[in-house]
Design a protein around this motif. Structure first.
Motif, PDB file in Angstrom:
ATOM      1  N   LEU A 100       0.844  -1.191   0.000  1.00 17.86           N
ATOM      2  CA  LEU A 100       0.000   0.000   0.000  1.00 17.86           C
ATOM      3  C   LEU A 100       0.885   1.249   0.000  1.00 17.86           C
ATOM      4  O   LEU A 100       1.993   1.237   0.549  1.00 17.86           O
ATOM      5  N   LEU A 101       0.397   2.319  -0.604  1.00 20.63           N
ATOM      6  CA  LEU A 101       1.112   3.600  -0.568  1.00 20.63           C
ATOM      7  C   LEU A 101       0.954   4.196   0.825  1.00 20.63           C
ATOM      8  O   LEU A 101      -0.162   4.453   1.290  1.00 20.63           O
ATOM      9  N   THR A 104      -1.052   7.506   1.611  1.00 25.52           N
ATOM     10  CA  THR A 104      -2.285   7.596   0.826  1.00 25.52           C
ATOM     11  C   THR A 104      -3.403   6.882   1.573  1.00 25.52           C
ATOM     12  O   THR A 104      -3.180   5.830   2.177  1.00 25.52           O
ATOM     13  N   GLU A 108      -7.939   6.009  -1.560  1.00 24.16           N
ATOM     14  CA  GLU A 108      -7.072   6.314  -2.700  1.00 24.16           C
ATOM     15  C   GLU A 108      -6.254   5.105  -3.126  1.00 24.16           C
ATOM     16  O   GLU A 108      -6.008   4.895  -4.319  1.00 24.16           O
ATOM     17  N   ASN A 109      -5.823   4.262  -2.168  1.00 23.01           N
ATOM     18  CA  ASN A 109      -5.115   3.040  -2.514  1.00 23.01           C
ATOM     19  C   ASN A 109      -5.994   2.120  -3.354  1.00 23.01           C
ATOM     20  O   ASN A 109      -5.539   1.540  -4.339  1.00 23.01           O
ATOM     21  N   LEU A 112      -6.524   3.136  -7.114  1.00 20.30           N
ATOM     22  CA  LEU A 112      -5.385   3.157  -8.036  1.00 20.30           C
ATOM     23  C   LEU A 112      -5.590   2.357  -9.326  1.00 20.30           C
ATOM     24  O   LEU A 112      -5.315   2.870 -10.423  1.00 20.30           O
ATOM     25  N   THR A 144      -4.972   6.147   6.679  1.00 20.46           N
ATOM     26  CA  THR A 144      -3.755   5.727   5.987  1.00 20.46           C
ATOM     27  C   THR A 144      -3.304   4.366   6.526  1.00 20.46           C
ATOM     28  O   THR A 144      -3.749   3.944   7.613  1.00 20.46           O
ATOM     29  N   GLN A 153      -4.920  -3.705   6.763  1.00 25.49           N
ATOM     30  CA  GLN A 153      -4.143  -3.383   5.575  1.00 25.49           C
ATOM     31  C   GLN A 153      -4.315  -4.458   4.493  1.00 25.49           C
ATOM     32  O   GLN A 153      -4.433  -4.131   3.298  1.00 25.49           O
ATOM     33  N   ARG A 160      -8.524  -3.414  -3.133  1.00 28.13           N
ATOM     34  CA  ARG A 160      -7.850  -2.892  -4.328  1.00 28.13           C
ATOM     35  C   ARG A 160      -7.828  -3.946  -5.438  1.00 28.13           C
ATOM     36  O   ARG A 160      -7.981  -3.634  -6.617  1.00 28.13           O
TER      37      ARG A 160
END
Length: 248
Positions: A100-101, A104, A108-109, A112, A144, A153, A160
């Motif tokens: 993951l970023l 971000t 938003e992750n 992507l 985040t 996470q 995603r």
């Protein structure tokens, strides 16, 4: 496989790295068929070829010889751009490291893959919200990775992977960084995506108790398929006492 539509076929697939004295034959003429809607565990010791085979299926690598068919299309004949489009349209990826970023948000992750695909901001936002809700993270969109547990996470990573509504989810050691409780929660989630949404799941794992959730186990040894067996009694739910509805 009887009565199941073939989705993925490997026909005599081999993969060589290097040449001459340094040549390594990672997979050796493997034949494999994965049906639409299956949940398959890929097992084997380190260096057995299982990750190489998964990379070929995921269009991250190409076979040195043999044929790879996806929905009847010869993937080994596609251009790099065509393989990239196949990945974006049909495949989702989950890895042991969540990837993951860091700075971000979860939202938003998850957006992507849709950003790379060129979807509008509104479409990305709606799809990411739905995907996060599907993995039990409604209300956590603006957090985040540093504000999330390991289990959360990995759920973001799965969201995603499924936000593009893929036909296939490729999971490489998805529970490798999690404790036993979180591992079973993630397996329950993958099981639900397979059972309730019809997503074909291919999962690399070293752990027999995680492989027990799969309908079928394929074991690689020395670059070849050593065993390909149906699971007579797959786990159909996370162990009693785990609340799959709770936010991790």
């Amino acid at each position: 496989m009887s009565g199941v539509e073939p989705l993925i076929e490997l026909r005599g697939v081999s993969k060589r790295y290097g040449s001459g004295a340094t040549e390594l034959l990672a997979v050796k003429g493997i034949d494999l068929i994965i049906g639409a809607g299956e949940f398959v565990a890929i097992m084997g010791p380190s260096g057995s070829g299982k990750s190489t085979a998964m990379n070929i299926v995921g269009c991250l690598d190409q076979p040195s010889s043999g044929a790879y068919l996806f929905k009847g299309v010869h993937v080994e004949t596609l251009t790099r751009d065509q393989r990239a489009r196949l990945r974006r349209r049909f495949l989702g990826f989950v890895f042991q490291g969540f990837n993951l970023l860091a700075r971000t948000s979860a939202q938003e992750n998850v957006e992507l893959p849709l950003l790379y695909r060129g979807d509008s901001a509104g479409a990305r936002r709606s799809a990411a919200t739905r995907a996060l809700a599907a993995v039990g993270l409604a209300g956590w969109e603006h957090h985040t990775p540093a504000e999330l547990s390991g289990g959360q996470q990995q759920r973001v990573a799965i969201a995603r992977a499924i936000v593009t509504e893929p036909a296939v989810l490729l999971a490489d050691e998805p529970t490798g960084n999690l404790d036993t409780r979180r591992s079973h929660e993630i397996m329950g989630l993958l099981l639900g995506l397979n059972r309730d949404h019809g997503i074909t799941v291919l999962m690399v794992t070293h752990e027999p108790d995680m492989a027990a959730y799969a309908h079928r186990a394929i074991t690689f040894v020395d670059g070849r398929v050593a065993r390909d067996e149906l699971n007579a009694d797959p786990v159909t739910a996370a162990p009693a006492g785990l609340d799959m509805s709770e936010v991790l």
